[in-house]
Design an enzyme around this catalytic site. Structure first.
Site, PDB file in Angstrom:
ATOM      1  N   GLY A  46      -6.866  -4.273   2.562  1.00 34.74           N
ATOM      2  CA  GLY A  46      -5.585  -4.060   3.248  1.00 34.74           C
ATOM      3  C   GLY A  46      -4.782  -2.885   2.717  1.00 34.74           C
ATOM      4  O   GLY A  46      -4.351  -2.015   3.484  1.00 34.74           O
ATOM      5  N   VAL A  92     -16.962  -2.878  -9.435  1.00 33.96           N
ATOM      6  CA  VAL A  92     -16.030  -2.300 -10.419  1.00 33.96           C
ATOM      7  C   VAL A  92     -15.924  -3.139 -11.687  1.00 33.96           C
ATOM      8  O   VAL A  92     -15.442  -2.660 -12.714  1.00 33.96           O
ATOM      9  CB  VAL A  92     -14.611  -2.073  -9.822  1.00 33.96           C
ATOM     10  CG1 VAL A  92     -14.643  -1.053  -8.693  1.00 33.96           C
ATOM     11  CG2 VAL A  92     -13.971  -3.380  -9.375  1.00 33.96           C
ATOM     12  N   GLY A 120      -9.237  -5.454  -6.419  1.00 34.91           N
ATOM     13  CA  GLY A 120      -8.742  -6.606  -7.170  1.00 34.91           C
ATOM     14  C   GLY A 120      -9.020  -7.898  -6.428  1.00 34.91           C
ATOM     15  O   GLY A 120      -9.286  -7.887  -5.216  1.00 34.91           O
ATOM     16  N   ILE A 121      -8.972  -8.987  -7.170  1.00 32.90           N
ATOM     17  CA  ILE A 121      -9.175 -10.317  -6.561  1.00 32.90           C
ATOM     18  C   ILE A 121      -8.160 -11.301  -7.156  1.00 32.90           C
ATOM     19  O   ILE A 121      -7.591 -11.042  -8.210  1.00 32.90           O
ATOM     20  CB  ILE A 121     -10.593 -10.883  -6.826  1.00 32.90           C
ATOM     21  CG1 ILE A 121     -10.890 -10.977  -8.334  1.00 32.90           C
ATOM     22  CG2 ILE A 121     -11.656 -10.077  -6.104  1.00 32.90           C
ATOM     23  CD1 ILE A 121     -12.118 -11.812  -8.678  1.00 32.90           C
ATOM     24  N   ASP A 162      -6.593 -18.256  -7.708  1.00 33.57           N
ATOM     25  CA  ASP A 162      -5.404 -18.980  -8.151  1.00 33.57           C
ATOM     26  C   ASP A 162      -5.679 -20.453  -8.423  1.00 33.57           C
ATOM     27  O   ASP A 162      -6.309 -21.139  -7.612  1.00 33.57           O
ATOM     28  CB  ASP A 162      -4.306 -18.897  -7.079  1.00 33.57           C
ATOM     29  CG  ASP A 162      -3.809 -17.481  -6.851  1.00 33.57           C
ATOM     30  OD1 ASP A 162      -4.261 -16.560  -7.557  1.00 33.57           O
ATOM     31  OD2 ASP A 162      -2.962 -17.297  -5.954  1.00 33.57           O
ATOM     32  N   PHE A 165       3.290 -18.848 -10.777  1.00 23.98           N
ATOM     33  CA  PHE A 165       2.696 -20.188 -10.879  1.00 23.98           C
ATOM     34  C   PHE A 165       1.264 -20.122 -10.338  1.00 23.98           C
ATOM     35  O   PHE A 165       1.020 -19.606  -9.249  1.00 23.98           O
ATOM     36  CB  PHE A 165       3.542 -21.156 -10.029  1.00 23.98           C
ATOM     37  CG  PHE A 165       3.204 -22.596 -10.225  1.00 23.98           C
ATOM     38  CD1 PHE A 165       3.934 -23.381 -11.104  1.00 23.98           C
ATOM     39  CD2 PHE A 165       2.152 -23.173  -9.525  1.00 23.98           C
ATOM     40  CE1 PHE A 165       3.628 -24.724 -11.280  1.00 23.98           C
ATOM     41  CE2 PHE A 165       1.835 -24.513  -9.696  1.00 23.98           C
ATOM     42  CZ  PHE A 165       2.567 -25.290 -10.571  1.00 23.98           C
ATOM     43  N   TYR A 225      -4.492 -13.857 -13.173  1.00 26.66           N
ATOM     44  CA  TYR A 225      -4.070 -12.652 -12.433  1.00 26.66           C
ATOM     45  C   TYR A 225      -2.864 -11.982 -13.112  1.00 26.66           C
ATOM     46  O   TYR A 225      -2.826 -10.758 -13.268  1.00 26.66           O
ATOM     47  CB  TYR A 225      -3.730 -13.080 -11.007  1.00 26.66           C
ATOM     48  CG  TYR A 225      -3.404 -11.979 -10.036  1.00 26.66           C
ATOM     49  CD1 TYR A 225      -4.415 -11.216  -9.433  1.00 26.66           C
ATOM     50  CD2 TYR A 225      -2.085 -11.712  -9.654  1.00 26.66           C
ATOM     51  CE1 TYR A 225      -4.104 -10.233  -8.497  1.00 26.66           C
ATOM     52  CE2 TYR A 225      -1.774 -10.735  -8.718  1.00 26.66           C
ATOM     53  CZ  TYR A 225      -2.790  -9.996  -8.147  1.00 26.66           C
ATOM     54  OH  TYR A 225      -2.473  -9.027  -7.220  1.00 26.66           O
ATOM     55  N   PRO A 245       3.222  -3.625  -6.624  1.00 28.11           N
ATOM     56  CA  PRO A 245       3.747  -4.046  -5.317  1.00 28.11           C
ATOM     57  C   PRO A 245       4.154  -5.520  -5.328  1.00 28.11           C
ATOM     58  O   PRO A 245       3.560  -6.338  -6.028  1.00 28.11           O
ATOM     59  CB  PRO A 245       2.561  -3.844  -4.363  1.00 28.11           C
ATOM     60  CG  PRO A 245       1.515  -3.097  -5.129  1.00 28.11           C
ATOM     61  CD  PRO A 245       1.777  -3.386  -6.580  1.00 28.11           C
ATOM     62  N   GLY A 246       5.155  -5.824  -4.522  1.00 33.11           N
ATOM     63  CA  GLY A 246       5.482  -7.216  -4.228  1.00 33.11           C
ATOM     64  C   GLY A 246       4.643  -7.662  -3.037  1.00 33.11           C
ATOM     65  O   GLY A 246       3.519  -7.181  -2.850  1.00 33.11           O
TER      66      GLY A 246
HETATM   67  P1  NDP Z   1      -7.934  -6.986  -0.302  1.00 33.45           P
HETATM   68  O1  NDP Z   1      -8.537  -8.299  -0.661  1.00 33.45           O
HETATM   69  O2  NDP Z   1      -7.667  -6.670   1.119  1.00 33.45           O
HETATM   70  O3  NDP Z   1      -8.831  -5.819  -0.896  1.00 33.45           O
HETATM   71  C1  NDP Z   1      -9.384  -5.877  -2.176  1.00 33.45           C
HETATM   72  C2  NDP Z   1     -10.481  -4.858  -2.289  1.00 33.45           C
HETATM   73  O4  NDP Z   1     -11.067  -4.966  -3.594  1.00 33.45           O
HETATM   74  C3  NDP Z   1     -11.580  -5.054  -1.267  1.00 33.45           C
HETATM   75  O5  NDP Z   1     -11.799  -3.824  -0.606  1.00 33.45           O
HETATM   76  C4  NDP Z   1     -12.791  -5.440  -2.113  1.00 33.45           C
HETATM   77  O6  NDP Z   1     -13.975  -4.837  -1.663  1.00 33.45           O
HETATM   78  C5  NDP Z   1     -12.456  -4.835  -3.465  1.00 33.45           C
HETATM   79  N1  NDP Z   1     -13.159  -5.535  -4.536  1.00 33.45           N
HETATM   80  C6  NDP Z   1     -12.977  -6.799  -4.962  1.00 33.45           C
HETATM   81  N2  NDP Z   1     -13.840  -7.077  -5.959  1.00 33.45           N
HETATM   82  C7  NDP Z   1     -14.582  -5.959  -6.166  1.00 33.45           C
HETATM   83  C8  NDP Z   1     -15.629  -5.613  -7.053  1.00 33.45           C
HETATM   84  N3  NDP Z   1     -16.105  -6.456  -7.989  1.00 33.45           N
HETATM   85  N4  NDP Z   1     -16.158  -4.374  -6.988  1.00 33.45           N
HETATM   86  C9  NDP Z   1     -15.700  -3.492  -6.067  1.00 33.45           C
HETATM   87  N5  NDP Z   1     -14.707  -3.755  -5.199  1.00 33.45           N
HETATM   88  C10 NDP Z   1     -14.159  -4.975  -5.262  1.00 33.45           C
HETATM   89  O7  NDP Z   1      -6.591  -6.879  -1.175  1.00 33.45           O
HETATM   90  P2  NDP Z   1      -5.306  -5.962  -0.988  1.00 33.45           P
HETATM   91  O8  NDP Z   1      -5.618  -4.716  -0.266  1.00 33.45           O
HETATM   92  O9  NDP Z   1      -4.208  -6.809  -0.509  1.00 33.45           O
HETATM   93  O10 NDP Z   1      -4.981  -5.617  -2.530  1.00 33.45           O
HETATM   94  C11 NDP Z   1      -5.339  -4.383  -3.141  1.00 33.45           C
HETATM   95  C12 NDP Z   1      -4.781  -4.367  -4.559  1.00 33.45           C
HETATM   96  O11 NDP Z   1      -3.376  -4.542  -4.512  1.00 33.45           O
HETATM   97  C13 NDP Z   1      -5.315  -5.499  -5.435  1.00 33.45           C
HETATM   98  O12 NDP Z   1      -5.531  -5.025  -6.740  1.00 33.45           O
HETATM   99  C14 NDP Z   1      -4.195  -6.516  -5.396  1.00 33.45           C
HETATM  100  O13 NDP Z   1      -4.208  -7.323  -6.552  1.00 33.45           O
HETATM  101  C15 NDP Z   1      -2.982  -5.615  -5.331  1.00 33.45           C
HETATM  102  N6  NDP Z   1      -1.793  -6.242  -4.761  1.00 33.45           N
HETATM  103  C16 NDP Z   1      -1.756  -6.656  -3.452  1.00 33.45           C
HETATM  104  C17 NDP Z   1      -0.596  -7.214  -2.934  1.00 33.45           C
HETATM  105  C18 NDP Z   1      -0.483  -7.681  -1.510  1.00 33.45           C
HETATM  106  O14 NDP Z   1       0.574  -8.225  -1.151  1.00 33.45           O
HETATM  107  N7  NDP Z   1      -1.480  -7.497  -0.673  1.00 33.45           N
HETATM  108  C19 NDP Z   1       0.595  -7.374  -3.747  1.00 33.45           C
HETATM  109  C20 NDP Z   1       0.447  -6.889  -5.101  1.00 33.45           C
HETATM  110  C21 NDP Z   1      -0.708  -6.341  -5.562  1.00 33.45           C
HETATM  111  P3  NDP Z   1     -15.103  -5.691  -0.899  1.00 33.45           P
HETATM  112  O15 NDP Z   1     -14.412  -6.286   0.314  1.00 33.45           O
HETATM  113  O16 NDP Z   1     -16.153  -4.703  -0.591  1.00 33.45           O
HETATM  114  O17 NDP Z   1     -15.505  -6.769  -1.884  1.00 33.45           O
END
Ligand code: NDP
Length: 246
Positions: A13, A61, A89-90, A93, A147, A152, A182-183
């Site tokens: 996203g 990653v 990121g993942i 929870d 919580f 994370y 980000p929030g």
């Molecule tokens: P998404 O789940 O939409 O995207 C996460 C991305 O991380 C995916 O493209 C996924 O790729 C990739 N990914 C996960 N695990 C791996 C791995 N082991 N190796 C390579 N790629 C990996 O999350 P968002 O876009 O919402 O979040 C992006 C970042 O922003 C994250 O770090 C999240 O913690 C942070 N964040 C998001 C917020 C939100 O409100 N959305 C708020 C605060 C922070 P694939 O699908 O190919 O596995």
């Protein structure tokens, strides 16, 4: 030659909005996807149909060897990475009572070890060339705790410790290192939360009364990557609609 911007997790996203913004600014945008992601080619095709020619490489990653192999391939086929956005990121929870080692490790490896894994193979080159940008996507929950998110929150807070220490080490060499926290951003993941929960529990925590937009975070990434941001390093920039101020 266009600068090369590598956005990990660019098919997610936030990542997609960052890729689009960086492409619009003229960067050669490269992204990564998990080796098991079967939809990567569809995403690339859909982006191409909208006019964006992104390059994408499989990379876990959380695994150092996979990260090094990916960076080497990018260097061979495209060129050295000038801007690294550690965005993948993942979440897993659960309350600490239920937290097991598997879910602790998965979150630490994917959100925090990944920052080492991806930064290590690009950093020396940035120092040699005298220019580089490392941008770590953390979270408001790394700043204030949440919580059900000991894993994370710890990983996301750890990202900023990394940012501050590395920023000191590379400050004289034209390389900046910053964190964005980000929030709640209106990505598909957050929009999947039932609307009554969003309206009754989440939005009331945000003084602006709305979710953030992925494009707003992407705009901040673009600024941090720019030449104008050369004096900005070691910062943790909150972008959360006023939800948490510190
Ligand atoms: P998404 O789940 O939409 O995207 C996460 C991305 O991380 C995916 O493209 C996924 O790729 C990739 N990914 C996960 N695990 C791996 C791995 N082991 N190796 C390579 N790629 C990996 O999350 P968002 O876009 O919402 O979040 C992006 C970042 O922003 C994250 O770090 C999240 O913690 C942070 N964040 C998001 C917020 C939100 O409100 N959305 C708020 C605060 C922070 P694939 O699908 O190919 O596995």
């Amino acid at each position: 030659m266009a600068r090369v911007a590598l956005v990990t997790g660019g098919m997610g996203g936030l990542g997609e909005a960052i890729c689009i913004k960086m492409a619009a600014l003229g960067y050669q945008v490269v992204t990564t996807y998990s080796p098991g992601n079967t939809k990567a080619q569809d995403w690339l095709a859909s982006m191409e149909s909208q006019g964006y020619k992104f390059k994408a490489y499989p990379c876990d990653v959380s695994d150092y060897d996979s990260a090094v192999a990916c960076i080497n391939k990018i260097a061979e086929e495209i060129g050295p990475v000038d801007v690294l956005v550690n965005n993948a990121g993942i979440t897993r929870d659960m309350t600490f009572k239920k937290m097991d080692k598997v879910n602790w490790d998965a979150v630490m490896k994917t959100n925090l070890d990944s920052v080492f894994n991806m930064t290590k193979p690009v950093c020396d080159g940035m120092l040699e060339r005298g220019w580089g940008r490392i941008i770590n996507i953390s979270s408001v929950n790394g700043q204030k705790g949440a919580f059900g998110q000991t894993n994370y929150s710890a990983a996301k807070a750890g990202m900023h410790g990394f940012t501050k220490a590395l920023a000191l080490e590379v400050a004289r060499k034209g390389v900046t290192v910053n964190t964005i926290s980000p929030g709640y951003i209106g990505t598909k993941m957050v929009m999947a939360i039932p609307s009554e929960v969003l309206e009754s529990k989440i939005i009331p925590q945000i003084p602006m009364g709305r979710l953030g937009k992925p494009e707003e975070v992407a705009g901040l990434v673009a600024y941090l990557a720019s030449d104008e941001a050369a004096f900005l390093t070691g910062a943790n920039i909150a972008i959360n609609g006023g939800q948490h101020m510190h």
